[in-house]
Design a protein around this motif. Structure first.
Motif, PDB file in Angstrom:
ATOM      1  N   ASN A 163       0.878  -1.165   0.000  1.00 46.81           N
ATOM      2  CA  ASN A 163       0.000   0.000   0.000  1.00 46.81           C
ATOM      3  C   ASN A 163       0.911   1.209   0.000  1.00 46.81           C
ATOM      4  OD1 ASN A 163      -2.642  -1.100   0.066  1.00 46.81           O
ATOM      5  ND2 ASN A 163      -2.234  -1.770   2.161  1.00 46.81           N
TER       6      ASN A 163
ATOM      7  N   PHE B 166      -5.958   0.044  23.034  1.00 45.98           N
ATOM      8  CA  PHE B 166      -7.056  -0.040  22.059  1.00 45.98           C
ATOM      9  C   PHE B 166      -6.609   0.491  20.700  1.00 45.98           C
ATOM     10  CE2 PHE B 166     -10.626   2.006  19.904  1.00 45.98           C
ATOM     11  CZ  PHE B 166     -11.651   1.065  19.973  1.00 45.98           C
ATOM     12  N   MET B 167      -5.961   1.661  20.700  1.00 51.32           N
ATOM     13  CA  MET B 167      -5.580   2.294  19.435  1.00 51.32           C
ATOM     14  C   MET B 167      -4.486   1.506  18.714  1.00 51.32           C
ATOM     15  SD  MET B 167      -7.692   4.751  18.974  1.00 51.32           S
ATOM     16  CE  MET B 167      -6.985   5.434  17.480  1.00 51.32           C
ATOM     17  N   LEU B 168      -3.557   0.913  19.460  1.00 51.03           N
ATOM     18  CA  LEU B 168      -2.518   0.108  18.804  1.00 51.03           C
ATOM     19  C   LEU B 168      -3.158  -1.084  18.094  1.00 51.03           C
ATOM     20  CD1 LEU B 168       0.377   0.108  21.462  1.00 51.03           C
ATOM     21  CD2 LEU B 168       0.199   1.512  19.390  1.00 51.03           C
ATOM     22  N   ASP B 169      -4.149  -1.685  18.730  1.00 50.95           N
ATOM     23  CA  ASP B 169      -4.850  -2.810  18.117  1.00 50.95           C
ATOM     24  C   ASP B 169      -5.613  -2.359  16.869  1.00 50.95           C
ATOM     25  OD1 ASP B 169      -5.652  -5.544  18.060  1.00 50.95           O
ATOM     26  OD2 ASP B 169      -7.549  -5.039  19.015  1.00 50.95           O
ATOM     27  N   VAL B 170      -6.242  -1.182  16.969  1.00 46.29           N
ATOM     28  CA  VAL B 170      -6.968  -0.634  15.812  1.00 46.29           C
ATOM     29  C   VAL B 170      -5.996  -0.361  14.659  1.00 46.29           C
ATOM     30  CG1 VAL B 170      -8.229   1.396  14.977  1.00 46.29           C
ATOM     31  CG2 VAL B 170      -8.915   0.307  17.121  1.00 46.29           C
ATOM     32  N   LEU B 171      -4.855   0.239  14.956  1.00 47.95           N
ATOM     33  CA  LEU B 171      -3.864   0.515  13.912  1.00 47.95           C
ATOM     34  C   LEU B 171      -3.446  -0.783  13.223  1.00 47.95           C
ATOM     35  CD1 LEU B 171      -1.359   3.080  15.537  1.00 47.95           C
ATOM     36  CD2 LEU B 171      -3.061   3.531  13.759  1.00 47.95           C
TER      37      LEU B 171
ATOM     38  N   THR C 207      -4.938  -3.602  13.006  1.00 43.74           N
ATOM     39  CA  THR C 207      -6.023  -4.250  12.275  1.00 43.74           C
ATOM     40  C   THR C 207      -6.376  -3.463  11.018  1.00 43.74           C
ATOM     41  OG1 THR C 207      -6.805  -5.020  14.419  1.00 43.74           O
ATOM     42  CG2 THR C 207      -8.321  -5.241  12.566  1.00 43.74           C
ATOM     43  N   ALA C 208      -6.409  -2.128  11.138  1.00 47.85           N
ATOM     44  CA  ALA C 208      -6.737  -1.280   9.984  1.00 47.85           C
ATOM     45  C   ALA C 208      -5.695  -1.469   8.887  1.00 47.85           C
ATOM     46  CB  ALA C 208      -6.810   0.184  10.407  1.00 47.85           C
ATOM     47  N   ILE C 209      -4.444  -1.634   9.267  1.00 53.55           N
ATOM     48  CA  ILE C 209      -3.374  -1.711   8.269  1.00 53.55           C
ATOM     49  C   ILE C 209      -3.229  -3.124   7.702  1.00 53.55           C
ATOM     50  CG2 ILE C 209      -0.893  -1.408   7.882  1.00 53.55           C
ATOM     51  CD1 ILE C 209      -1.062   0.783  10.121  1.00 53.55           C
ATOM     52  N   THR C 210      -3.261  -4.135   8.584  1.00 49.29           N
ATOM     53  CA  THR C 210      -2.984  -5.495   8.103  1.00 49.29           C
ATOM     54  C   THR C 210      -4.235  -6.254   7.658  1.00 49.29           C
ATOM     55  OG1 THR C 210      -3.285  -6.600  10.239  1.00 49.29           O
ATOM     56  CG2 THR C 210      -1.089  -5.729   9.777  1.00 49.29           C
ATOM     57  N   GLY C 211      -5.403  -5.862   8.179  1.00 52.12           N
ATOM     58  CA  GLY C 211      -6.588  -6.684   7.934  1.00 52.12           C
ATOM     59  C   GLY C 211      -6.521  -8.041   8.625  1.00 52.12           C
ATOM     60  N   GLY C 212      -5.589  -8.168   9.560  1.00 56.06           N
ATOM     61  CA  GLY C 212      -5.431  -9.441  10.266  1.00 56.06           C
ATOM     62  C   GLY C 212      -6.284  -9.513  11.517  1.00 56.06           C
TER      63      GLY C 212
ATOM     64  N   SER D 222      -7.485  -8.864  15.146  1.00 55.50           N
ATOM     65  CA  SER D 222      -7.401  -7.950  16.284  1.00 55.50           C
ATOM     66  C   SER D 222      -7.409  -8.787  17.558  1.00 55.50           C
ATOM     67  CB  SER D 222      -8.609  -7.021  16.279  1.00 55.50           C
ATOM     68  OG  SER D 222      -9.781  -7.786  16.496  1.00 55.50           O
TER      69      SER D 222
ATOM     70  N   ILE E 206      -5.046   7.747   8.640  1.00 55.86           N
ATOM     71  CA  ILE E 206      -4.553   7.498   9.984  1.00 55.86           C
ATOM     72  C   ILE E 206      -3.546   8.600  10.280  1.00 55.86           C
ATOM     73  CG2 ILE E 206      -3.072   5.989  11.373  1.00 55.86           C
ATOM     74  CD1 ILE E 206      -4.290   3.610   9.819  1.00 55.86           C
TER      75      ILE E 206
ATOM     76  N   ILE F 106      -3.122   9.682  18.358  1.00 54.14           N
ATOM     77  CA  ILE F 106      -3.315   8.630  17.343  1.00 54.14           C
ATOM     78  C   ILE F 106      -4.770   8.696  16.893  1.00 54.14           C
ATOM     79  CG2 ILE F 106      -3.217   6.156  16.825  1.00 54.14           C
ATOM     80  CD1 ILE F 106      -1.250   5.792  19.101  1.00 54.14           C
TER      81      ILE F 106
ATOM     82  N   VAL G 183      -7.692   7.365  13.903  1.00 57.97           N
ATOM     83  CA  VAL G 183      -8.068   6.456  12.816  1.00 57.97           C
ATOM     84  C   VAL G 183      -9.452   6.867  12.319  1.00 57.97           C
ATOM     85  CG1 VAL G 183      -8.582   4.043  12.221  1.00 57.97           C
ATOM     86  CG2 VAL G 183      -6.660   4.558  13.732  1.00 57.97           C
TER      87      VAL G 183
ATOM     88  N   GLN H 262      -4.574   4.120   3.184  1.00 60.76           N
ATOM     89  CA  GLN H 262      -4.827   3.017   2.256  1.00 60.76           C
ATOM     90  C   GLN H 262      -6.326   2.952   2.004  1.00 60.76           C
ATOM     91  OE1 GLN H 262      -2.609   0.180   4.682  1.00 60.76           O
ATOM     92  NE2 GLN H 262      -4.481  -0.935   5.146  1.00 60.76           N
TER      93      GLN H 262
ATOM     94  N   MET I 106      -9.427   0.239   5.008  1.00 60.46           N
ATOM     95  CA  MET I 106      -8.960   0.240   6.405  1.00 60.46           C
ATOM     96  C   MET I 106      -9.721  -0.811   7.224  1.00 60.46           C
ATOM     97  SD  MET I 106      -7.132   3.517   7.311  1.00 60.46           S
ATOM     98  CE  MET I 106      -6.781   4.939   6.258  1.00 60.46           C
ATOM     99  N   HIS I 107     -10.325  -1.764   6.542  1.00 61.25           N
ATOM    100  CA  HIS I 107     -10.932  -2.922   7.217  1.00 61.25           C
ATOM    101  C   HIS I 107     -11.943  -2.484   8.278  1.00 61.25           C
ATOM    102  CE1 HIS I 107      -8.011  -5.298   5.025  1.00 61.25           C
ATOM    103  NE2 HIS I 107      -7.098  -4.431   5.405  1.00 61.25           N
TER     104      HIS I 107
ATOM    105  N   LEU J 172     -13.701  -4.952  10.638  1.00 61.01           N
ATOM    106  CA  LEU J 172     -12.873  -5.483  11.729  1.00 61.01           C
ATOM    107  C   LEU J 172     -12.721  -4.463  12.857  1.00 61.01           C
ATOM    108  CD1 LEU J 172     -10.028  -7.232   9.659  1.00 61.01           C
ATOM    109  CD2 LEU J 172     -11.983  -8.312  10.798  1.00 61.01           C
ATOM    110  N   ILE J 173     -12.706  -3.176  12.496  1.00 59.25           N
ATOM    111  CA  ILE J 173     -12.599  -2.123  13.515  1.00 59.25           C
ATOM    112  C   ILE J 173     -13.888  -2.076  14.346  1.00 59.25           C
ATOM    113  CG2 ILE J 173     -12.187   0.349  13.909  1.00 59.25           C
ATOM    114  CD1 ILE J 173      -9.829  -1.285  12.594  1.00 59.25           C
TER     115      ILE J 173
ATOM    116  N   ILE K 255     -13.722  -4.675  16.924  1.00 58.93           N
ATOM    117  CA  ILE K 255     -12.912  -4.294  18.095  1.00 58.93           C
ATOM    118  C   ILE K 255     -13.751  -3.447  19.049  1.00 58.93           C
ATOM    119  CG2 ILE K 255     -10.901  -2.980  18.901  1.00 58.93           C
ATOM    120  CD1 ILE K 255      -9.510  -3.591  16.252  1.00 58.93           C
TER     121      ILE K 255
END
Lengths: 327, 327
Positions: free
Chosen positions: A73, A232-237, A239-244, A246, B133, B161, B163, B268, B271-272, B275-276, B279
């Protein structure tokens, strides 16, 4: 009992080769586990090794998997860890971020479906050893309640920031809980209490008892609502970026697997070394709370412990060490 | 007493134009101060406006200065704020980071010699409104002791931070002290005590009294040693990248001026979102500590307050409001 670094590493490598690790992966993982103990992070060194071996035996970790490049990306590379070895995946990801940073000033690798990287600081030191600023973070299974809640819904999502420095890198490695689960385990193994409240017991009372917090998975976030928000925000970041996955996707009832991680490197030829020394000196010039007390920069303690352990050997928990020797 | 957003903004703009701000800068700053009050951050809205006017009158802030592009380190742009208006500089820097992120997936602007940006969250909302972001942080004058020390040597260095999210952005805006100086001022103006220990008084006793902490400049870091370490590292990052003033360079004895700031945007197309939402729902599903209690995501409160204040007007401190009307 003290054991030299090379002995620890040799035994770890022997066990991993028995488990059919490739030479390269066995070397990297054995080195990392031994280095974690050498640097004083015993919880993710020897003390974690038997649990790691179990995850391999139970096929939670696919030792044959290799991370797969998925897409770009813009300048962010997205990789899939393919549920492989966390240490191997994170080491590759940080190397790639270093490579990109050396080419473009900034390098960014996001990885999904990977596994526990053990000690996050490992990858901060890796970036700094390569002359880069390194920032990385991971999510984890739910092991901390959000502010205002009783049940764990957040990971303690460690954050690592490393800045290279000839006299000793500056490396912060912190979980969003007041005490990492590693620290809880260390304190518990020593039969000690925590120096401050670290979380709640199953009945909801604040406690300094590490095993009560390991049981309840109700660690206290740093700064109460602030650490809860940051986690919370680190998890959101991630997930938003990787789509993996959470923390919600990882859940709290099964074993942690398939976490998401982010690796950012910055590189520039001049990192203004003299100004950084000024920050260190200024910070250390604060009058100590305890007479004769010292103010340490992040990573200073690690370096001291490393030197000490390289000189005199690494303290080991004898029961766990005996267990490894018998594997 | 409640005042509509437009009235606040109009009065701020009138005063700034009197001070010879250009139309564009007066519009931006008036809007930002009014929006800060509208969003419930009164400390950096109306309540801060008279102090801001003083910094302009005393020529601490150069209202004619424009930020200057210095150099590119790979993809990181380094700018000099030329000691101009903090709000104007930060807004330009974040816009540039947004522009770069839309072109390259990642945008990175580091700025030295700028001034107080007031509420850091402003620039998080700005990035998220643009669909990016946004991550940004600033250093400040020394207003927090390092862990183990008694005298302030660290800034409380807010970290933001953000999103983007259609139903309401997720925005964390947190200082590294348990309470921001804005929150201390708010609580002090209301004649209240803090809900938790917030720092030490001049005699070194832990206190919930906000004015005692404002006096001593000995705020408590979030998570004790952890917030101390994170604040230190943010200052190191800013200084290593910009070559500008660290907290040591800003010092604690003079008025804060010439701070360093960092603006990072990621963009990007996907941003999924789903999934957000997962969360958010998972986090909110934790049983509340207080019966009927609610678990909020970072930024949720801001949005509620904004809606409320847009509907019914913004609560103002009458003394400060009268002062502004007379300017």
């Amino acid at each position: 009992m003290k054991v030299p670094f090379e002995t620890l590493k040799k035994e770890f490598k022997r066990v991993l080769l028995q488990l059919s690790f490739t030479e390269e992966k066995a070397e990297l993982c054995a080195h990392t586990f031994a280095a974690n103990s050498r640097d004083g992070v015993y919880s993710h060194g020897l003390n974690r090794f038997p649990a790691f071996v179990n995850t391999v035996r139970e096929k939670q970790v696919d030792i044959h998997a290799e991370p797969k490049f998925l897409e770009k990306n813009g300048l962010i590379e997205i990789w899939d860890g393919e549920f492989g070895i966390g240490i191997h995946n994170a080491s590759l990801a940080m190397n790639r971020a270093i490579e990109l940073a050396k080419a473009n000033g900034i390098g960014c690798v996001a990885m999904r479906h990977t596994n526990h990287w053990m000690r996050g600081g490992t990858y901060g030191w890796q970036a700094a050893d390569a002359g880069c600023i390194g920032i990385c973070f991971t999510n984890t299974m739910a092991n901390m309640p959000p502010w205002g809640g009783k049940e764990p819904r957040l990971g303690n999502n460690p954050l690592i920031i490393a800045v290279p420095r000839a006299e000793g890198h500056l490396v912060l490695d912190m979980a969003m809980s007041q005490f990492s689960y590693g620290k809880l385990q260390d304190t518990d193994l020593k039969g000690m209490e925590l120096p401050e409240y670290g979380g709640y017991d199953v009945e909801g009372n604040l406690t300094r008892n590490p095993s009560a917090i390991i049981e309840s998975r109700r660690a206290l976030p740093i700064g109460y609502w602030k650490g809860s928000g940051l986690s919370f925000m680190l998890d959101v970041l991630l997930t938003a970026i990787t789509g993996g996955r959470s923390t919600a996707g990882i859940g709290s009832t099964v074993r942690e697997s398939g976490v998401s991680q982010f690796f950012l490197c910055l590189y520039q030829s001049d990192m203004h070394h003299q100004l950084i020394e000024e920050i260190i000196q200024y910070t250390k010039s604060s009058a100590p709370v305890e007479p004769g007390g010292q103010i340490l920069y992040p990573g200073e303690n690690t370096l001291e412990t490393r030197k000490e352990n390289e000189l005199h050997g690494i303290s080991v928990n004898e029961k766990i060490w005996a267990e490894v020797l018998k594997m």
